[in-house]
Design an enzyme around this catalytic site. Structure first.
Site, PDB file in Angstrom:
ATOM      1  N   ASP A 171     -34.206  -2.125  27.124  1.00 51.44           N
ATOM      2  CA  ASP A 171     -34.536  -1.104  26.128  1.00 51.44           C
ATOM      3  C   ASP A 171     -34.374  -1.722  24.743  1.00 51.44           C
ATOM      4  O   ASP A 171     -34.143  -2.930  24.606  1.00 51.44           O
ATOM      5  CB  ASP A 171     -33.648   0.143  26.313  1.00 51.44           C
ATOM      6  CG  ASP A 171     -32.226  -0.100  25.809  1.00 51.44           C
ATOM      7  OD1 ASP A 171     -31.845  -1.274  25.606  1.00 51.44           O
ATOM      8  OD2 ASP A 171     -31.508   0.888  25.604  1.00 51.44           O
ATOM      9  N   LYS A 224     -39.373  -0.225  32.232  1.00 50.84           N
ATOM     10  CA  LYS A 224     -37.978   0.042  31.862  1.00 50.84           C
ATOM     11  C   LYS A 224     -37.430   1.228  32.627  1.00 50.84           C
ATOM     12  O   LYS A 224     -36.332   1.179  33.196  1.00 50.84           O
ATOM     13  CB  LYS A 224     -37.866   0.312  30.354  1.00 50.84           C
ATOM     14  CG  LYS A 224     -36.435   0.419  29.871  1.00 50.84           C
ATOM     15  CD  LYS A 224     -36.288   1.253  28.638  1.00 50.84           C
ATOM     16  CE  LYS A 224     -36.168   2.713  29.011  1.00 50.84           C
ATOM     17  NZ  LYS A 224     -35.861   3.607  27.893  1.00 50.84           N
TER      18      LYS A 224
END
Ligand code: SF4
Length: 214
Positions: free
Chosen positions: A139, A121
């Site tokens: 996320d 991420k």
């Protein structure tokens, strides 16, 4: 509604709601961006923005950060969750940048994820926000709203969510979608009390009936 129509409806709605959505972390260079994103795990961007001015003033470069006493880094970021682990990763990551990359943040995902504390991420955010490379970071907000809006299966893990979103959403929209989905999840479709009654995507949402108490 087929998936192409669903994607089009969602991306068009996001564009109407949040045409200027962008990263809310404060940074002035790739190193600061990388550090800010890494620090944002398990906490809010607002909290990160409160600690980074002091942190970057004291240790503006990877060279400065790698030589900083670990206790001093911890003190600067102690209001953030997991601050001890983050301080340690920050020091190691900075040393890695100096020793492996001449102090420069690489743009390649394979190199980014080899840095301490940097997962997929974080690498995706640095690539897209820092370098303008199409990437789609998943996320907690992106993950949640993708399931609620039927873009991915309920119960999907983060890896399969990223893979499926990339298949379904045009590559040219990845960066924008990432920011707009975060805004939608952060300010409208919140985890605990989503604003279903005023939601422009109510009619295509798979989970709206769970929130009829509103
Ligand atoms: S209807 Fe409610 S749960 Fe569904 S996307 Fe809108 S705010 Fe989220």
């Amino acid at each position: 509604m087929n998936i192409q129509a669903r994607v089009a409806r969602i991306t068009e709605t996001f564009e109407q709601l949040y045409p200027d959505a962008e990263c809310e972390l404060h940074f002035t260079n790739h190193y600061q961006l990388l550090v800010a994103v890494m620090l944002s795990a398990q906490t809010t961007d607002v909290n990160v923005n409160k600690v980074t001015p002091d942190l970057f003033a004291a240790y503006p470069t990877p060279e400065a950060m790698m030589h900083a006493p670990i206790a001093a880094i911890e003190e600067k970021i102690q209001t953030l969750g997991l601050f001890r682990m983050k301080a340690k990763n920050l020091q190691i990551l900075s040393r890695q940048l100096v020793e492996l990359h001449d102090g420069i943040v690489p743009s390649e995902a394979q190199k980014l994820v080899q840095l301490a504390g940097v997962g997929q991420k974080t690498a995706n955010v640095v690539q897209s926000v820092g370098f303008g490379i199409p990437a789609l970071a998943v996320d907690t907000h992106v993950h949640r709203i993708s399931q609620r809006l039927g873009l991915v299966r309920k119960g999907s893990d983060v890896v399969s969510t990223e893979r499926n979103l990339k298949r379904k959403i045009p590559r040219s929209l990845w960066i924008k979608f990432h920011h707009q989905a975060i805004f939608f999840g952060r300010y409208h479709c919140k985890a605990k009390k989503p604003a279903c009654q005023t939601c422009p995507l109510f009619d295509i949402c798979l989970e709206q009936q769970r929130f009829d108490y509103l």
